[in-house]
Scaffold this active site. Sequence first.
Site, short mmCIF file in Angstrom:
data_model
loop_
_atom_site.label_atom_id
_atom_site.label_comp_id
_atom_site.label_asym_id
_atom_site.label_seq_id
_atom_site.Cartn_x
_atom_site.Cartn_y
_atom_site.Cartn_z
N GLY C 133 31.25 71.98 4.43
CA GLY C 133 31.66 72.49 3.13
C GLY C 133 30.56 72.32 2.10
CB CYS C 134 29.84 74.19 -1.00
SG CYS C 134 31.46 74.31 -1.73
#
Lengths: 324, 324, 324, 324
Positions: C133-134
Amino acid sequence: MIKAGIIGGAGYTGGELIRLLINHPDVEIAYVNSSSNAGNYVYEVHTDLFGDTDLRFTSEVSTDIDVIFLCVAHGDAKKFLAANPMPSSVKIVDLSQDFRIKGTSPEGTGFVYGLPEINKQAIQTATQIANPGCFATCLQLGLLPLAANGLLTDELHITGVTGSTGAGQKPTTSTHFSWRSNNLSVYKAFEHQHLKEITQSVVQLQPDYKHSINFIPYRGDFARGIIANIHTKFSGTEEEAVELYQKFYAGQPFTHVSTQNIDLKQVVNTNKCLVHVEKHGEYLLVMSIIDNLLKGASGQAVQNMNLMFGIPETAGLKLKPVAF
Amino acid sequence: MIKAGIIGGAGYTGGELIRLLINHPDVEIAYVNSSSNAGNYVYEVHTDLFGDTDLRFTSEVSTDIDVIFLCVAHGDAKKFLAANPMPSSVKIVDLSQDFRIKGTSPEGTGFVYGLPEINKQAIQTATQIANPGCFATCLQLGLLPLAANGLLTDELHITGVTGSTGAGQKPTTSTHFSWRSNNLSVYKAFEHQHLKEITQSVVQLQPDYKHSINFIPYRGDFARGIIANIHTKFSGTEEEAVELYQKFYAGQPFTHVSTQNIDLKQVVNTNKCLVHVEKHGEYLLVMSIIDNLLKGASGQAVQNMNLMFGIPETAGLKLKPVAF
Amino acid sequence: MIKAGIIGGAGYTGGELIRLLINHPDVEIAYVNSSSNAGNYVYEVHTDLFGDTDLRFTSEVSTDIDVIFLCVAHGDAKKFLAANPMPSSVKIVDLSQDFRIKGTSPEGTGFVYGLPEINKQAIQTATQIANPGCFATCLQLGLLPLAANGLLTDELHITGVTGSTGAGQKPTTSTHFSWRSNNLSVYKAFEHQHLKEITQSVVQLQPDYKHSINFIPYRGDFARGIIANIHTKFSGTEEEAVELYQKFYAGQPFTHVSTQNIDLKQVVNTNKCLVHVEKHGEYLLVMSIIDNLLKGASGQAVQNMNLMFGIPETAGLKLKPVAF
Amino acid sequence: MIKAGIIGGAGYTGGELIRLLINHPDVEIAYVNSSSNAGNYVYEVHTDLFGDTDLRFTSEVSTDIDVIFLCVAHGDAKKFLAANPMPSSVKIVDLSQDFRIKGTSPEGTGFVYGLPEINKQAIQTATQIANPGCFATCLQLGLLPLAANGLLTDELHITGVTGSTGAGQKPTTSTHFSWRSNNLSVYKAFEHQHLKEITQSVVQLQPDYKHSINFIPYRGDFARGIIANIHTKFSGTEEEAVELYQKFYAGQPFTHVSTQNIDLKQVVNTNKCLVHVEKHGEYLLVMSIIDNLLKGASGQAVQNMNLMFGIPETAGLKLKPVAF
């Protein structure tokens, strides 16, 4: 009518003060001092005031006034008052940080720290006000209900983001649009100058507080406003926290406790502060938002003036939010 | 490998050129000259290049190179070349406006105006290039298909908006974030300095053009890009206009005709120009968009270098758009 | 050439992947699947690609490819693979969160968590990658050098701000321009879904870590990027921390330790992560910045593909920063 | 006190009207109608009003009021009045476009076009007001001094840029933050719906005007405000133009002629319009700026109400500019 003089009227806080006072029902602006702009129309600097006022800047400093606002750089307020002693009939509101910390100078003795939410009575009888800093206001209004109840029992972890107007009017590398737009960056981490006045107020309300305040300030990519998140250990429930905050701010016209999540633009172009609390595990998260030029500077200065002169606290401060 | 020297590497166009050349497959940067930054790492000024290059600025000017890029202020390119004569083996790309207008100076005689869409063959054999201005590029690419067909039969009405990077690196009042964010304003209406080079190109293609070019430039509240709308009388149909533009740009790798409406961010961080035409009544509306630092400056400079050295026109210029 | 298929190509991460792969020297895009856009040109959705590609979306799912990228909503990757079993010859990079947490599903057994800075060898031999995920990428790259040395000895206090592209393409109240511009707000405080994968990686490197990770995420008023500040107790000196971080990231092509303060735009439109550490009292402050769509999504997906196929880790990822 | 009802109070213009009326010295809000929000607090939708009002939305429509504001979609005002006939004692201010064009419907007969700068006397005796459109207001205030003197002798060339709040509250592709930030794009070129009311007013003042109005509207990357540039042939001098404009707006409290260049933020969050004229060759360039939600909608609606009720034209409209 209260006759007001403004020193340093060409800067951001000076301009904001003029914007407020020209519509204040009980005030007339006696003069706006700016040595570098003397003779020019106020709207030549604060161009949004074109059509609203024909005031001109002056280099003179008359004492035939009821209140003087010092919108000058840090360090210059002391110098100004040394060079221009005010008679006791003139109330002083200093927006610089020169008199915020008690006991550091004999000249500062008579100054009351102008945060109405904790010092309202003292402000009402004061003649000299040290107007709080912008980050200092935002953070204190998030913290002080806990301090007032002796509930700051651990360190404080704080991140806050401020608008570019907090950096003043002079063009610099970090206020260049090409650099700042869509950008965020930290400055003065753990060392922001407002920590002193925050600590002073915390200790005023909770004398035994000895933990650290870990504060990480950001330069934001917007012009107005401050938003801060604070978390600290709290043994009560969320409901107890909400109640405690609501009780502390009951009757305060500008500071309110929202049970809904808050976002910065709810307060931009107003003198309000909104706070919101949530409990997560052993932590209480407190969010706090203000407009840095209003509740964080010139708006609070007018609020303090209102209190000193015994007129309604909200006079001249019922402002239309910009909202968008 | 082509050995490139960069003069004035600390400014916006210099930085953008470095960003392009460090990834260019056929170029090695011989040096980046900046007298005020000599000895410092390039990434100390262009901080986004941290981790990408260990180049340092130098104050020296070697002629042991194949091409030199002049990223200097207007007026300084002439001075630089007078003080630092380049041997004929060194090709020159000047990003200033010093040599854009023909016939104004004997020194400028050998310079070819570096707009590949109209001068590609001349650029391929040139040794000295006057790289076009940013607004000039955007507007010409909107206009020149009409001029090339002798179809500019009336005045041109143009409004364009440019990003803050067009105003350069020096912090000023009109690039202060607090002022420029969410703001728009006109400057140099009807008098922009790029009108000269635009007119020169129009007349190159349509020698009898004698109407006025009414151009109103805006300072935009974004950092990168130029968008312009042009309208002028046009007797043909929209379909004819589209065909005429598509034919004119057929084979051009960076300039394309969109039959859909366009928006500025389609080209930001690319070397592309998109144009779009619509017919309304007797008017043709032409929209044109570029990135002012790329197709409007350093990207086009690299495109010109590619052409001069006979390597693929798109070498080093297949850039990922920022898109958002 | 590696033949790549893209599932969910009409969204933000899908578009960003296309932008990368059309210029990747070792990849050809076999197809871009988007059932809702089947038959349309890719540039009709990702309009910045007009002039760069004539690809069309398809609704078909061929397995005659070497790698498939799943750019689909959380939950949909599992469903897609159940409905469209891939032969073992097809490597998989899943950008959703479906397979990031080990041990939660039998299907996820073969998936390697694709954070090259800690799992490079495993990625090189993997056939199935769960792309991080970012926020998870940004925070882990700030934390993991400490974990790898067993130095996470206390709680972590984190605030991070993400761009609007992190919220996806669907227009909503909190991505409405009128609301979000010049605005900041907290969401999912202490409860962000990425905490699971962060904890998993921390424990992978420092199995005894048991403290809480207090994370307060903000919605930022910019489109691209994540910046995070982390502070935790650290008994060493700042120099020791810098050395430890530099050693950990030595040889990593995209993650670098800056001894200067950092700002978000240094990494926008690149696959880089910059980290910066400062010691304040007993705390270490770690700043970490990435582009959420690149190092935080599609860029890292390409990096993982490069590693899986044994081509240079930076292939197709030497991107021009947007810088402004 | 004037008792006011608001229909459609949950939208942008409805919210702005509430912001104005809660501080208006002569008005009390009788009710805010919004069928979809009935029962909810107003501050649940207009969250910036938290702490300022405890009003709730209602689904009822009482006629026990002095004035009703219709803040509804175009087409819905006619429907509302058909379904809810107002007694003659209730004045009507319609912010939709339903009654702006005369002679198009029998229902519209009694409506006066509410642009005080040209119709003040008619407004003072009116009971039904068609409040002008936002672009229409900005452009007319730039044009009408010429029309009033019979000096519109040629075509008008106009480009204008509007803030995102002009597009309303519903999230759409073109108001998505990721798309709109740092972006500009044209829409409805030469065909904007406000051209009708502009032409109507021009012809009211200069009945022989027959030239075209070439108007290119842009979507701006800011939330509030409209800026427009107009150029048309003008045979007089710049001084004559300035004098003519100043004379036309003499005594108008909100519309002013600046002899200095103007920028959009001078009027944001105010009810003001600033115009500025320059002569270039045979053209007069007119710049005009307003806040689209105030002078372009709800502010002008209040101004019209003030005029209809014979109270000071500026009552409730002395607003603090946001300035930054």
